[in-house]
Enzyme design. Structure first.
Site, PDB file in Angstrom:
ATOM      1  N   LYS A  53      24.386 -23.276  14.031  1.00 16.25           N
ATOM      2  CA  LYS A  53      24.521 -23.796  12.667  1.00 16.25           C
ATOM      3  C   LYS A  53      23.877 -22.826  11.682  1.00 16.25           C
ATOM      4  CE  LYS A  53      24.462 -28.566  14.332  1.00 16.25           C
ATOM      5  NZ  LYS A  53      23.617 -29.722  14.617  1.00 16.25           N
ATOM      6  N   GLN A  97      18.296 -32.857  14.219  1.00 12.69           N
ATOM      7  CA  GLN A  97      19.000 -32.593  15.465  1.00 12.69           C
ATOM      8  C   GLN A  97      18.754 -33.735  16.456  1.00 12.69           C
ATOM      9  OE1 GLN A  97      21.131 -29.961  15.981  1.00 12.69           O
ATOM     10  NE2 GLN A  97      21.622 -30.905  17.946  1.00 12.69           N
ATOM     11  N   ASP A 120      25.095 -34.694   7.276  1.00 13.69           N
ATOM     12  CA  ASP A 120      25.730 -35.210   8.489  1.00 13.69           C
ATOM     13  C   ASP A 120      26.494 -36.497   8.192  1.00 13.69           C
ATOM     14  OD1 ASP A 120      25.597 -33.636  10.764  1.00 13.69           O
ATOM     15  OD2 ASP A 120      23.593 -34.311  11.338  1.00 13.69           O
TER      16      ASP A 120
END
Ligand code: NAP
Length: 287
Positions: A53, A97, A120
């Site tokens: 990422k 994460q 997200d």
């Protein structure tokens, strides 16, 4: 029939090149879009995902930082780290994460991310906006699947889309995006009897179950678009999807591979969401 393979890496490159002028405009205005990843513990798999990422962000000119915390950190330490990022003007997107260590309430942590930085799209308010047909920040994997379908010019209106998997991060938000585009959507789960009866009637089949080779060619409607979201680590260390690629390829019209398919799109859409979040935050500051 041999399916056209949907190359996630190539489509992701197109997403990145489409972002270049938007990043340039932000930077000209003194804003460098920034993504912060909160990483708890030292799981090698998580470290690989985080690195990928970061690399993608840097490729497009974004600032990417990782806030690392030890595996035995407390929930309140983690919440404090998120709060510091919430109030950091150089950071426009925050992701935590997953998975988090046992003992930490993942939902409490995810819900603590500022709405406008929730790239997200897991915040209940952002998910609710999607339910209502007014999406703000949309989860990256479903967004990546839609981008893939659009790239291939696959019609959705009036078509039957079958989604295998009903998680809040893939199956459910994807079903909502497909509904919004006029598809007739069936969502299957582990209790669905005779799964093949559903998959064989799908013009668009998206598989997000986390079960290697769950879908085989005999379960696919000839000419269908088959998108494989699954990522399964096999005993030999290789990655495999949820679709048996070879047998499905002989029947489907389009097929996404694993690796090199949806995974690449997920990262690309995370970068895109971060750019979008930066645009909105800088517009809000100017207003
Ligand atoms: P999840 O939360 O475990 O959900 C899996 C879903 O699949 C559940 O709804 C489950 O049904 C359903 N399912 C499991 N076995 C099934 C079966 N035999 N028949 C029908 N449905 C079945 O997983 P997730 O987070 O949605 O992720 C799904 C897969 O996508 C995983 O392999 C994950 O690693 C991968 N993934 C990939 C990306 C990417 O970027 N490519 C991103 C996210 C996830 P129940 O609800 O009844 O248990």
């Amino acid at each position: 029939m041999t399916a056209s393979v949907l190359d996630g890496a190539a489509i992701a490159r197109q997403v990145f090149s489409g972002l270049e002028s938007r990043v340039a405009a932000l930077r000209a205005a003194g804003v460098r879009p920034g993504l912060a990843t909160v990483l708890v513990g030292d799981s090698p798999a998580s470290q690989v995902y985080v690195r990928n990422k970061q690399r993608a962000c840097e490729e497009v000119g974004l600032h990417a930082q990782v806030r690392e915390l030890p595996a035995d950190c407390s929930e309140s330490e983690l919440l404090a780290a998120v709060e510091a990022l919430n109030t950091n003007d150089a950071i426009h997107g925050i992701i935590v994460q997953l998975p988090l260590p046992r003992g930490i309430d993942s939902q409490r942590v995810l819900q603590s991310i500022a709405l406008e930085k929730d790239v997200d799209g897991f915040n209940w308010s952002n998910l609710g906006a999607l339910v209502d047909g007014h999406p703000r920040l949309v989860p990256c994997t479903p967004l990546g699947v839609m981008r893939m379908l659009d790239h291939a010019g696959i019609a959705l209106e009036g078509r039957h889309a079958v989604v295998i998997g009903r998680s809040s991060i893939v199956g459910k938000p994807l079903a909502l995006l497909l509904i919004a585009r006029g598809a007739t959507v069936t969502v299957c789960n582990s209790k669905t009897p005779d799964l093949a009866a559903y998959t064989r009637s799908a013009d668009v089949l998206v598989v997000a179950a986390g079960r290697p080779k769950l879908v085989t060619g005999d379960m696919v409607k000839p000419g269908a678009a088959v998108i494989d979201v699954g990522i399964n680590r096999m005993p030999d260390g290789k990655l495999a999807g949820d679709v048996d690629f070879e047998s499905a390829k002989a029947v489907a019209g389009w097929l996404s591979p694993v690796p090199g398919g949806v995974g690449r799109m997920t990262v690309a859409m995370l970068v895109a969401n971060t750019v979008l979040a930066a645009e909105r935050q800088s517009a809000a500051r100017c207003a």
